[in-house]
Design a protein around this motif. Sequence first.
Motif, short mmCIF file in Angstrom:
data_model
loop_
_atom_site.label_atom_id
_atom_site.label_comp_id
_atom_site.label_asym_id
_atom_site.label_seq_id
_atom_site.Cartn_x
_atom_site.Cartn_y
_atom_site.Cartn_z
N MET A 46 8.19 1.37 9.55
CA MET A 46 7.34 1.68 8.59
C MET A 46 6.89 0.66 7.70
O MET A 46 5.56 0.35 7.38
N LEU A 47 7.72 -0.23 7.22
CA LEU A 47 7.30 -1.34 6.39
C LEU A 47 6.30 -2.28 6.99
O LEU A 47 5.28 -2.73 6.49
N SER A 48 6.52 -2.51 8.19
CA SER A 48 5.70 -3.57 9.00
C SER A 48 4.15 -2.95 9.41
O SER A 48 3.18 -3.61 9.02
N ILE A 49 4.28 -1.51 9.67
CA ILE A 49 2.77 -0.83 9.86
C ILE A 49 2.19 -0.82 8.13
O ILE A 49 1.13 -1.12 8.26
N THR A 50 2.84 -0.57 7.29
CA THR A 50 2.17 -0.27 5.97
C THR A 50 1.72 -1.96 5.76
O THR A 50 0.50 -2.05 5.08
N LYS A 51 2.63 -2.91 5.73
CA LYS A 51 2.03 -4.29 5.47
C LYS A 51 0.83 -4.70 6.18
O LYS A 51 -0.04 -5.34 5.66
N SER A 52 0.82 -4.30 7.55
CA SER A 52 -0.45 -4.69 8.36
C SER A 52 -1.70 -4.04 7.86
O SER A 52 -2.89 -4.44 8.10
N LYS A 53 -1.41 -2.65 7.27
CA LYS A 53 -2.60 -1.88 7.21
C LYS A 53 -3.30 -1.78 5.73
O LYS A 53 -4.38 -1.62 5.54
N ILE A 54 -2.23 -1.93 4.70
CA ILE A 54 -2.76 -1.83 3.35
C ILE A 54 -3.72 -2.79 2.71
O ILE A 54 -3.45 -3.86 3.08
N VAL A 55 -4.63 -2.25 2.16
CA VAL A 55 -5.78 -2.96 1.54
C VAL A 55 -6.07 -2.53 0.12
O VAL A 55 -5.65 -1.37 -0.14
N THR A 56 -6.62 -3.35 -0.56
CA THR A 56 -6.92 -3.02 -1.82
C THR A 56 -8.48 -2.33 -2.06
O THR A 56 -9.29 -3.28 -1.29
N CYS A 57 -8.78 -1.37 -2.60
CA CYS A 57 -10.06 -0.85 -2.52
C CYS A 57 -11.20 -1.83 -3.15
O CYS A 57 -10.70 -2.15 -4.40
N GLU A 58 -12.13 -2.01 -2.35
CA GLU A 58 -13.16 -2.81 -3.11
C GLU A 58 -14.03 -2.36 -4.20
O GLU A 58 -14.65 -3.11 -5.09
N GLU A 59 -13.88 -1.19 -4.68
CA GLU A 59 -14.65 -0.33 -5.66
C GLU A 59 -13.81 -0.15 -6.78
O GLU A 59 -13.98 -0.64 -7.82
N TYR A 61 -9.98 -0.45 -6.67
CA TYR A 61 -8.72 -1.35 -6.74
C TYR A 61 -7.45 -0.55 -6.47
O TYR A 61 -6.32 -0.66 -6.62
N ASN A 62 -7.71 0.77 -5.75
CA ASN A 62 -6.67 1.65 -5.10
C ASN A 62 -6.18 1.00 -4.01
O ASN A 62 -6.72 0.16 -3.53
N LEU A 63 -4.82 1.32 -3.82
CA LEU A 63 -4.12 0.80 -2.53
C LEU A 63 -4.33 2.01 -1.44
O LEU A 63 -4.16 3.05 -1.72
N ASP A 64 -4.94 1.41 -0.36
CA ASP A 64 -4.97 2.58 0.85
C ASP A 64 -5.30 1.66 2.04
O ASP A 64 -4.79 0.51 2.04
N ILE A 65 -5.19 2.48 3.22
CA ILE A 65 -5.54 1.80 4.42
C ILE A 65 -7.01 1.42 4.73
O ILE A 65 -7.41 1.22 5.83
N ILE A 66 -8.02 1.95 3.84
CA ILE A 66 -9.41 1.48 4.22
C ILE A 66 -10.16 1.04 2.89
O ILE A 66 -9.39 1.50 1.84
#
Length: 200
Positions: A46-59, A61-66
Amino acid sequence: MTQKNDIENLISLFSKLPGLGQRSARRIVLHLLQEPEIRLHNLIEMLSITKSKIVTCEECYNLDIISPCNICSDHSRDQSVITIVESVADLWAMERAKIFDGTYHILGGALSASKNMLPNDLRLPKLIERCETHNIKEVILATNATIEGQTTAFFIMEQLKDLDLYISRIASGIPIGGELDYIDEGTLTAAMNSRKQFDN
Ligand SMILES: [Zn+2]
């Protein structure tokens, strides 16, 4: 000096996480190590999946996978209202309480001399750009009810006052010194519902 062994290093790592001390860190590590093939494996996965997917929202600054995040890209939400919060934890608190169906803007902290948080450290240029280009009608200042949060709210109001916006501040219900993330959902709901127009 003796070298710490790996298990002690792991306990030490967990004990530095928010809300955990040595005792709970030891319990967690022991729990994981009792069935490492399942518990430790799942955690690593789960940590590895989260690390590879998590991004900061460009609008916002929320944390999400898109990015834009699920909130910014959800057109069933009111995209003309922005609630300004200090942290992602505050956004999560609002979402848990299900009291707001607009969008957010995460400042990344509040103005603070002791923490060396200066106006340039707040994510205001993006907020102003959003207000100017996204047809924003209302901004709700939901910074914490601490001195830093209040100072920040006044500062942001100054920055936004020339734009054609209805600016409100969450009001009663939030105790002085209170941080949103620690407040129960009922209190947070009352504070949002009784927000007032914010001015000098
Ligand atoms: Zn977003």
